[in-house]
Design an enzyme around this catalytic site. Structure first.
Site, PDB file in Angstrom:
ATOM      1  N   ALA A 154      37.559  43.650  41.844  1.00 25.19           N
ATOM      2  CA  ALA A 154      37.870  42.315  42.017  1.00 25.19           C
ATOM      3  C   ALA A 154      37.548  41.405  42.904  1.00 25.19           C
ATOM      4  O   ALA A 154      36.829  40.640  42.785  1.00 25.19           O
ATOM      5  CB  ALA A 154      38.753  42.114  40.857  1.00 25.19           C
ATOM      6  N   TYR A 155      38.696  42.133  43.861  1.00 21.77           N
ATOM      7  CA  TYR A 155      38.803  41.470  44.624  1.00 21.77           C
ATOM      8  C   TYR A 155      37.345  41.981  46.208  1.00 21.77           C
ATOM      9  O   TYR A 155      36.571  40.959  46.459  1.00 21.77           O
ATOM     10  CB  TYR A 155      39.932  41.796  46.444  1.00 21.77           C
ATOM     11  CG  TYR A 155      39.755  41.722  46.928  1.00 21.77           C
ATOM     12  CD1 TYR A 155      40.553  40.047  47.716  1.00 21.77           C
ATOM     13  CD2 TYR A 155      39.791  42.195  48.417  1.00 21.77           C
ATOM     14  CE1 TYR A 155      40.695  39.588  48.731  1.00 21.77           C
ATOM     15  CE2 TYR A 155      39.909  41.395  49.208  1.00 21.77           C
ATOM     16  CZ  TYR A 155      40.033  40.660  49.757  1.00 21.77           C
ATOM     17  OH  TYR A 155      40.289  39.269  50.949  1.00 21.77           O
ATOM     18  N   SER A 156      36.747  42.876  45.933  1.00 18.61           N
ATOM     19  CA  SER A 156      35.462  43.251  46.829  1.00 18.61           C
ATOM     20  C   SER A 156      34.039  42.390  46.048  1.00 18.61           C
ATOM     21  O   SER A 156      33.488  41.609  46.571  1.00 18.61           O
ATOM     22  CB  SER A 156      35.246  44.355  46.583  1.00 18.61           C
ATOM     23  OG  SER A 156      36.474  45.390  46.823  1.00 18.61           O
ATOM     24  N   SER A 158      34.666  39.742  43.847  1.00 18.27           N
ATOM     25  CA  SER A 158      34.478  37.756  44.550  1.00 18.27           C
ATOM     26  C   SER A 158      34.103  37.961  46.094  1.00 18.27           C
ATOM     27  O   SER A 158      33.518  36.621  46.143  1.00 18.27           O
ATOM     28  CB  SER A 158      36.303  37.845  44.161  1.00 18.27           C
ATOM     29  OG  SER A 158      37.297  37.703  45.359  1.00 18.27           O
ATOM     30  N   LYS A 159      34.488  38.659  46.949  1.00 14.98           N
ATOM     31  CA  LYS A 159      34.032  38.339  48.489  1.00 14.98           C
ATOM     32  C   LYS A 159      32.763  38.224  48.887  1.00 14.98           C
ATOM     33  O   LYS A 159      31.808  37.437  49.106  1.00 14.98           O
ATOM     34  CB  LYS A 159      35.224  39.680  49.175  1.00 14.98           C
ATOM     35  CG  LYS A 159      36.565  38.930  49.250  1.00 14.98           C
ATOM     36  CD  LYS A 159      37.053  37.549  50.236  1.00 14.98           C
ATOM     37  CE  LYS A 159      38.260  37.224  49.718  1.00 14.98           C
ATOM     38  NZ  LYS A 159      38.676  36.097  50.233  1.00 14.98           N
TER      39      LYS A 159
END
Ligand SMILES: NC(=O)c1ccc[n+]([C@@H]2O[C@H](COP(=O)([O-])OP(=O)(O)OC[C@H]3O[C@@H](n4cnc5c(N)ncnc54)[C@H](O)[C@@H]3O)[C@@H](O)[C@H]2O)c1
Length: 248
Positions: A154-156, A158-159
């Site tokens: 999710a984090y990767s 979204s970035k």
């Protein structure tokens, strides 16, 4: 002077903690008026109430598009001119978790806070900056968005979306005097990192060739250059702050 920021006005989101707070403080020290936006009103008042001449704390949930539009219009009216937007709001969501186990609602929440909020704020300010023929927008991305950290879908992702937004916006506004860039740090010890499982933090830190975390000072120094008038021929770019992990 080309890098003189004095008398500029900036909006910094995520200004009540970590990197956003450090950037906001450095901007204040450079003579910039800072609208410090964050969910955490208590911390905003604790950090900024002593600098009332130049610092304006604003409690807001930046995932609320309507509220973002209202607040940005108020700021523009009050300030007259806004030269700088720095998007520092971000969360990691659940980490140390394989993709087939990722909770959909959690992934959507991460996208909402990391990507959508930066979309809302940049959408709200870009017409104003284009009208003034000058502006500096900075999206805080991450090395995770360039490399794809295992355990951090999710984090990767979204970035990566934020990095791509900077590329798109950089090209779209390239002839207007407005630059849009991203910054991709590796690990910097902040509450965001402290809340992650130690195994995930070790995974990320061991990949840094300098074998240390970055500092808040290093992040803010680079950010200040990116949002200064001196950064006039670079747009759509993702600046690296990874101790040698990303050499591209
Ligand atoms: N610390 C790192 O190692 C690191 C590395 C790469 C990228 N980044 C990115 O840098 C940015 C800042 O990270 P940090 O480490 O300083 O985080 P942090 O957790 O210290 O600060 C984030 C701030 O965002 C605020 N916030 C969260 N959701 C919000 C919302 N909906 N509306 C308004 N405010 C909200 C929080 O209250 C907090 O003050 C993030 O985008 C993060 O992904 C951090």
């Amino acid at each position: 002077m080309a890098n003189n920021l004095a008398n500029h006005t900036a909006i910094v989101t995520g200004a009540a903690s970590g990197i956003g707070k450090e950037i906001a403080f450095k901007l204040l020290d450079s003579g910039v008026t800072v609208y410090a936006l964050d969910l955490d009103e208590k911390k905003l008042h604790e950090y900024y109430s002593g600098r009332q001449d130049k610092a304006v704390p604003v409690g807001i949930d930046v995932t609320d598009e309507k509220k973002v539009n209202e607040v940005f219009q108020e700021i523009i009216q009050k300030a007259g001119k806004v030269e700088i937007l720095v998007n520092c709001v971000g969360i990691t969501g659940e980490t140390n978790i394989q993709s087939h186990l990722v909770d959909t609602a959690n992934l959507q929440k991460v996208f909402n806070i990391n990507f959508m909020a930066s979309f809302y704020t940049s959408k709200a300010i870009l017409p104003h900056m284009v009208g003034n023929k000058y502006g500096r927008v900075l999206h805080l991305a991450s090395i995770a968005g360039k490399e794809g950290n295992a355990g951090m879908l999710a984090y990767s992702a979204s970035k990566a979306a934020m990095i791509c937004m900077a590329k798109v916006q950089g090209k779209e506004y390239a002839e207007t005097g407005v630059t849009v860039n991203a910054l991709a740090p590796a690990v910097i010890r902040t509450p965001l990192v402290d809340m992650m499982p130690e195994k995930q933090v070790t995974y990320m830190t061991e990949k840094i060739p300098m074998k240390r975390c970055g500092t808040l000072e290093e992040a803010a120094n680079l950010a200040l250059y990116i949002v200064s008038p001196a950064n006039s021929f670079t747009t759509g770019f993702t600046f690296d702050l990874s101790g040698g992990r990303a050499t591209y």
